[in-house]
Scaffold this active site. Structure first.
Site, PDB file in Angstrom:
ATOM      1  CD  GLU A 106      -6.893  23.465  40.360  1.00  0.00           C
ATOM      2  OE1 GLU A 106      -6.684  23.757  41.546  1.00  0.00           O
ATOM      3  OE2 GLU A 106      -6.328  22.515  39.787  1.00  0.00           O
ATOM      4  CD  GLU A 130       5.849  30.824  54.647  1.00  0.00           C
ATOM      5  OE1 GLU A 130       5.064  29.857  54.643  1.00  0.00           O
ATOM      6  OE2 GLU A 130       5.523  31.968  55.031  1.00  0.00           O
ATOM      7  CE1 TYR A 145      -1.624  34.990  38.353  1.00  0.00           C
ATOM      8  CE2 TYR A 145       0.045  33.348  37.826  1.00  0.00           C
ATOM      9  CZ  TYR A 145      -1.250  33.828  37.702  1.00  0.00           C
ATOM     10  OH  TYR A 145      -2.163  33.147  36.940  1.00  0.00           O
ATOM     11  N   GLY A 148      -2.676  40.392  26.737  1.00  0.00           N
ATOM     12  CA  GLY A 148      -2.135  41.755  26.734  1.00  0.00           C
ATOM     13  C   GLY A 148      -3.222  42.826  26.716  1.00  0.00           C
ATOM     14  CD  GLU A 196      -0.658  24.966  33.519  1.00  0.00           C
ATOM     15  OE1 GLU A 196      -1.461  24.020  33.575  1.00  0.00           O
ATOM     16  OE2 GLU A 196      -0.531  25.806  34.423  1.00  0.00           O
ATOM     17  N   GLY A 219      -5.575  42.965  29.364  1.00  0.00           N
ATOM     18  CA  GLY A 219      -6.102  43.113  30.731  1.00  0.00           C
ATOM     19  C   GLY A 219      -7.173  42.106  31.105  1.00  0.00           C
ATOM     20  N   GLY A 242      -6.880  38.758  31.732  1.00  0.00           N
ATOM     21  CA  GLY A 242      -6.435  37.904  32.846  1.00  0.00           C
ATOM     22  C   GLY A 242      -6.509  38.664  34.162  1.00  0.00           C
ATOM     23  CB  VAL A 293      -6.397  35.209  28.551  1.00  0.00           C
ATOM     24  CG1 VAL A 293      -6.859  36.083  27.388  1.00  0.00           C
ATOM     25  CG2 VAL A 293      -6.971  35.724  29.868  1.00  0.00           C
TER      26      VAL A 293
END
Lengths: 171, 171
Positions: free
Chosen positions: B91, B151, B139, B101, B27, B103, B105, B95
């Site tokens: 939270e 929203e 996701y 790749g 991140e 599966g 996660g 992986v």
């Protein structure tokens, strides 16, 4: 301060539900409240509660036009950051329109911050709608940072069929 | 599935810390990890834990280049919606790069969804950085909705001096 801020009890659930609906109306999503009085009481006042709720109460002589003395609430729970540790999360903060501008919201928020610090929390988090400029300004004035604007965090959700489908995925 | 997904134990804290740092590096905020092994163990494995953590473990023969068998984790806790009720909050989901790749996660996320539904949760929430298109796509493909985009929800935070100052505000 014209009000007392205290922990809620099961006897306050009727008032808390009234205020939850008031907040949803303010946020322009009144139809979204599906929570029932029974769920609120069971989930918040058992031996392992899912949340805590503070209420702001005024004396009888200052009651609302409709006769209410519980005029605001602050709804919170504890979450966790794997970078920083304990976090207190303020899910809702609401004061009835006729009692605004008297420091009640600030008093509720202040108490949540105190509770968080006493429990070793290093952060207090919450969400605000982007069109709700009065609230964004109010929080920014107190020193809150908008992480979505500053770092790009997006709030994501699975619910309903998508959540069911995810749970049924074969490993 | 090449791995087993199981609840973590205190003995896994060293591996979980290694993976937390791995996620922060991904991140682009590796310097942000201030959490210590001791805090992780105390906050997650006491009688009133602040969080739960799943780990993905591969057999010895499939261990990583550096000899690790714990290759992913899913970090969660329970929160609450005053509109809908119980929520499970993911939270972290991570992986190790060399095990992606496969599966893993998806398996961790699926298990968190199962745990949430079993506890009566109606939502599973989490945050993603706006530049992390692979994750946003992953996701969304599973049916998650971006609430910030749909929203306008903004994630806000008080910390450090701003949090201390808020707690000291006189009522």
């Amino acid at each position: 301060m014209i009000c007392t801020v205290r922990d809620s009890t099961p006897a306050d659930c009727r008032d808390i539900m009234r205020l939850i609906v008031g907040l949803a109306e303010y946020e322009k999503m009144p139809g979204e409240v599906k929570l029932t009085h029974k769920e609120l009481e069971a989930d918040g006042f058992s031996s392992s509660p899912f949340f805590k709720c503070l209420v702001a109460e005024v004396p009888e002589e200052l009651q609302s036009r409709e006769g209410h003395t519980i005029v605001g609430y602050g709804f919170y729970f504890f979450t966790y950051s794997t970078w920083k540790g304990r976090v207190i999360y303020m899910e809702d903060l609401y004061v009835m329109p006729e009692f605004r501008g008297k420091g009640i919201g600030k008093a509720l928020m202040c108490r949540i911050a105190q509770i968080g610090l006493a429990r070793g929390c290093v952060r207090m988090q919450f969400t605000v709608l982007d069109w709700n400029k009065p609230s964004l300004d109010f929080y920014s004035d107190q020193g809150a940072v908008n992480l979505t604007a500053a770092e790009g965090w997006q709030l994501m959700r699975f619910e309903g069929e998508a959540l069911e489908k995810l749970a049924q995925a074969t490993n």
